[in-house]
Design a protein around this motif. Structure first.
Motif, PDB file in Angstrom:
ATOM      1  N   VAL A  50       0.877  -1.169   0.000  1.00 57.68           N
ATOM      2  CA  VAL A  50       0.000   0.000   0.000  1.00 57.68           C
ATOM      3  C   VAL A  50       0.912   1.215   0.000  1.00 57.68           C
ATOM      4  CG1 VAL A  50      -1.761   1.250   1.285  1.00 57.68           C
ATOM      5  CG2 VAL A  50      -1.784  -1.250   1.264  1.00 57.68           C
ATOM      6  N   TYR A  51       0.689   2.114  -0.932  1.00 61.50           N
ATOM      7  CA  TYR A  51       1.581   3.252  -1.132  1.00 61.50           C
ATOM      8  C   TYR A  51       0.844   4.557  -0.921  1.00 61.50           C
ATOM      9  CZ  TYR A  51       4.630  -0.225  -3.186  1.00 61.50           C
ATOM     10  OH  TYR A  51       5.418  -1.320  -3.376  1.00 61.50           O
ATOM     11  N   ARG A  52       1.528   5.495  -0.274  1.00 59.21           N
ATOM     12  CA  ARG A  52       0.978   6.844  -0.081  1.00 59.21           C
ATOM     13  C   ARG A  52       0.887   7.545  -1.429  1.00 59.21           C
ATOM     14  NH1 ARG A  52       5.481   6.924   3.331  1.00 59.21           N
ATOM     15  NH2 ARG A  52       6.322   8.506   1.933  1.00 59.21           N
ATOM     16  N   PRO A  53       0.022   8.554  -1.536  1.00 53.78           N
ATOM     17  CA  PRO A  53      -0.138   9.255  -2.815  1.00 53.78           C
ATOM     18  C   PRO A  53       1.113  10.002  -3.272  1.00 53.78           C
ATOM     19  CG  PRO A  53      -1.827   9.961  -1.246  1.00 53.78           C
ATOM     20  CD  PRO A  53      -0.930   9.000  -0.538  1.00 53.78           C
ATOM     21  N   ASP A  54       2.009  10.335  -2.343  1.00 51.18           N
ATOM     22  CA  ASP A  54       3.206  11.088  -2.721  1.00 51.18           C
ATOM     23  C   ASP A  54       4.352  10.203  -3.212  1.00 51.18           C
ATOM     24  OD1 ASP A  54       3.591  10.010  -0.199  1.00 51.18           O
ATOM     25  OD2 ASP A  54       4.786  11.690   0.526  1.00 51.18           O
ATOM     26  N   VAL A  55       4.146   8.890  -3.252  1.00 57.00           N
ATOM     27  CA  VAL A  55       5.186   7.975  -3.732  1.00 57.00           C
ATOM     28  C   VAL A  55       5.154   7.962  -5.263  1.00 57.00           C
ATOM     29  CG1 VAL A  55       5.898   5.564  -3.815  1.00 57.00           C
ATOM     30  CG2 VAL A  55       5.139   6.551  -1.666  1.00 57.00           C
ATOM     31  N   ALA A  56       6.325   8.116  -5.868  1.00 53.27           N
ATOM     32  CA  ALA A  56       6.430   8.142  -7.329  1.00 53.27           C
ATOM     33  C   ALA A  56       6.063   6.777  -7.929  1.00 53.27           C
ATOM     34  CB  ALA A  56       7.845   8.522  -7.741  1.00 53.27           C
ATOM     35  N   ALA A  57       5.412   6.820  -9.066  1.00 52.59           N
ATOM     36  CA  ALA A  57       5.016   5.588  -9.759  1.00 52.59           C
ATOM     37  C   ALA A  57       6.238   4.732 -10.086  1.00 52.59           C
ATOM     38  CB  ALA A  57       4.236   5.918 -11.019  1.00 52.59           C
ATOM     39  N   ASP A  58       7.385   5.364 -10.320  1.00 54.59           N
ATOM     40  CA  ASP A  58       8.608   4.608 -10.610  1.00 54.59           C
ATOM     41  C   ASP A  58       8.964   3.656  -9.472  1.00 54.59           C
ATOM     42  OD1 ASP A  58       8.826   5.935 -12.984  1.00 54.59           O
ATOM     43  OD2 ASP A  58      10.462   7.246 -12.351  1.00 54.59           O
ATOM     44  N   LEU A  59       8.749   4.080  -8.222  1.00 53.98           N
ATOM     45  CA  LEU A  59       9.054   3.220  -7.083  1.00 53.98           C
ATOM     46  C   LEU A  59       8.098   2.031  -7.021  1.00 53.98           C
ATOM     47  CD1 LEU A  59       9.839   5.885  -4.347  1.00 53.98           C
ATOM     48  CD2 LEU A  59      11.455   4.445  -5.594  1.00 53.98           C
ATOM     49  N   ILE A  60       6.830   2.270  -7.338  1.00 51.82           N
ATOM     50  CA  ILE A  60       5.853   1.185  -7.346  1.00 51.82           C
ATOM     51  C   ILE A  60       6.228   0.153  -8.411  1.00 51.82           C
ATOM     52  CG2 ILE A  60       3.437   0.605  -7.827  1.00 51.82           C
ATOM     53  CD1 ILE A  60       2.712   3.363  -6.625  1.00 51.82           C
ATOM     54  N   VAL A  61       6.533   0.632  -9.598  1.00 54.70           N
ATOM     55  CA  VAL A  61       6.902  -0.273 -10.695  1.00 54.70           C
ATOM     56  C   VAL A  61       8.191  -1.013 -10.364  1.00 54.70           C
ATOM     57  CG1 VAL A  61       7.585  -0.396 -13.114  1.00 54.70           C
ATOM     58  CG2 VAL A  61       5.662   1.040 -12.440  1.00 54.70           C
ATOM     59  N   ASN A  62       9.141  -0.330  -9.743  1.00 56.47           N
ATOM     60  CA  ASN A  62      10.406  -0.961  -9.361  1.00 56.47           C
ATOM     61  C   ASN A  62      10.165  -2.112  -8.384  1.00 56.47           C
ATOM     62  OD1 ASN A  62      13.322  -1.162  -9.212  1.00 56.47           O
ATOM     63  ND2 ASN A  62      13.094  -0.327  -7.149  1.00 56.47           N
ATOM     64  N   ASP A  63       9.305  -1.892  -7.369  1.00 58.13           N
ATOM     65  CA  ASP A  63       9.014  -2.955  -6.407  1.00 58.13           C
ATOM     66  C   ASP A  63       8.367  -4.143  -7.105  1.00 58.13           C
ATOM     67  OD1 ASP A  63      10.075  -1.416  -4.401  1.00 58.13           O
ATOM     68  OD2 ASP A  63       8.149  -0.868  -3.513  1.00 58.13           O
ATOM     69  N   TRP A  64       7.432  -3.868  -8.021  1.00 62.43           N
ATOM     70  CA  TRP A  64       6.773  -4.950  -8.752  1.00 62.43           C
ATOM     71  C   TRP A  64       7.773  -5.706  -9.636  1.00 62.43           C
ATOM     72  CZ3 TRP A  64       6.130  -5.014 -14.152  1.00 62.43           C
ATOM     73  CH2 TRP A  64       5.441  -6.125 -14.627  1.00 62.43           C
ATOM     74  N   GLN A  65       8.664  -4.973 -10.302  1.00 65.51           N
ATOM     75  CA  GLN A  65       9.674  -5.619 -11.150  1.00 65.51           C
ATOM     76  C   GLN A  65      10.569  -6.527 -10.322  1.00 65.51           C
ATOM     77  OE1 GLN A  65      11.470  -2.187 -13.138  1.00 65.51           O
ATOM     78  NE2 GLN A  65      10.872  -3.090 -15.083  1.00 65.51           N
ATOM     79  N   ARG A  66      10.976  -6.048  -9.155  1.00 58.06           N
ATOM     80  CA  ARG A  66      11.827  -6.865  -8.281  1.00 58.06           C
ATOM     81  C   ARG A  66      11.081  -8.136  -7.869  1.00 58.06           C
ATOM     82  NH1 ARG A  66      16.456  -4.899  -6.685  1.00 58.06           N
ATOM     83  NH2 ARG A  66      16.484  -6.054  -4.731  1.00 58.06           N
ATOM     84  N   HIS A  67       9.793  -8.007  -7.544  1.00 59.10           N
ATOM     85  CA  HIS A  67       9.001  -9.193  -7.203  1.00 59.10           C
ATOM     86  C   HIS A  67       8.963 -10.168  -8.379  1.00 59.10           C
ATOM     87  CE1 HIS A  67       5.545 -11.795  -6.993  1.00 59.10           C
ATOM     88  NE2 HIS A  67       4.999 -11.131  -8.003  1.00 59.10           N
ATOM     89  N   SER A  68       8.697  -9.647  -9.578  1.00 57.75           N
ATOM     90  CA  SER A  68       8.552 -10.530 -10.739  1.00 57.75           C
ATOM     91  C   SER A  68       9.861 -11.226 -11.106  1.00 57.75           C
ATOM     92  CB  SER A  68       7.990  -9.773 -11.947  1.00 57.75           C
ATOM     93  OG  SER A  68       8.895  -8.806 -12.395  1.00 57.75           O
ATOM     94  N   MET A  69      10.991 -10.662 -10.652  1.00 61.57           N
ATOM     95  CA  MET A  69      12.294 -11.297 -10.878  1.00 61.57           C
ATOM     96  C   MET A  69      12.719 -12.166  -9.692  1.00 61.57           C
ATOM     97  SD  MET A  69      14.504  -8.346 -12.830  1.00 61.57           S
ATOM     98  CE  MET A  69      14.429  -7.193 -11.482  1.00 61.57           C
ATOM     99  N   GLY A  70      11.873 -12.223  -8.643  1.00 65.80           N
ATOM    100  CA  GLY A  70      12.183 -13.050  -7.480  1.00 65.80           C
ATOM    101  C   GLY A  70      13.115 -12.382  -6.487  1.00 65.80           C
ATOM    102  N   LEU A  71      13.253 -11.056  -6.568  1.00 69.91           N
ATOM    103  CA  LEU A  71      14.131 -10.317  -5.658  1.00 69.91           C
ATOM    104  C   LEU A  71      13.313  -9.681  -4.543  1.00 69.91           C
ATOM    105  CD1 LEU A  71      16.246  -8.548  -8.398  1.00 69.91           C
ATOM    106  CD2 LEU A  71      16.884 -10.568  -7.090  1.00 69.91           C
TER     107      LEU A  71
END
Length: 76
Positions: free
Chosen positions: A49-70
């Motif tokens: 769950v992300y606050r509204p002030d968090v950049a979309a790049d950080l959200i996508v980065n976390d998802w990418q890391r998950h999808s790579m198993g990191l």
């Protein structure tokens, strides 16, 4: 005969999406809460769950890391 409310393009996209989900691929899913973005992967993993002030790049980065198993930083 009832009217179709969905355009042929949307219906085609939904069919493609269904076939992608059956392959086990990871798709980013973002939902809006009251004052936060609720992020999960199509595989069922809750990214956070992300606050509204968090950049979309950080959200996508976390998802990418998950999808790579990191590991990723949950709930910013």
């Amino acid at each position: 005969m009832p009217n179709k409310l969905i355009s042929p393009e949307v219906e085609k996209f939904a069919q493609e999406l269904e076939s992608i989900l059956q392959t086990g691929r990871h798709l980013l899913v973002i939902g809006e809460g009251d004052c936060e973005s609720i992020v999960m992967c199509s595989c069922g993993v809750d990214i956070g769950v992300y606050r509204p002030d968090v950049a979309a790049d950080l959200i996508v980065n976390d998802w990418q890391r998950h999808s790579m198993g990191l590991p990723w930083a949950q709930s910013r």
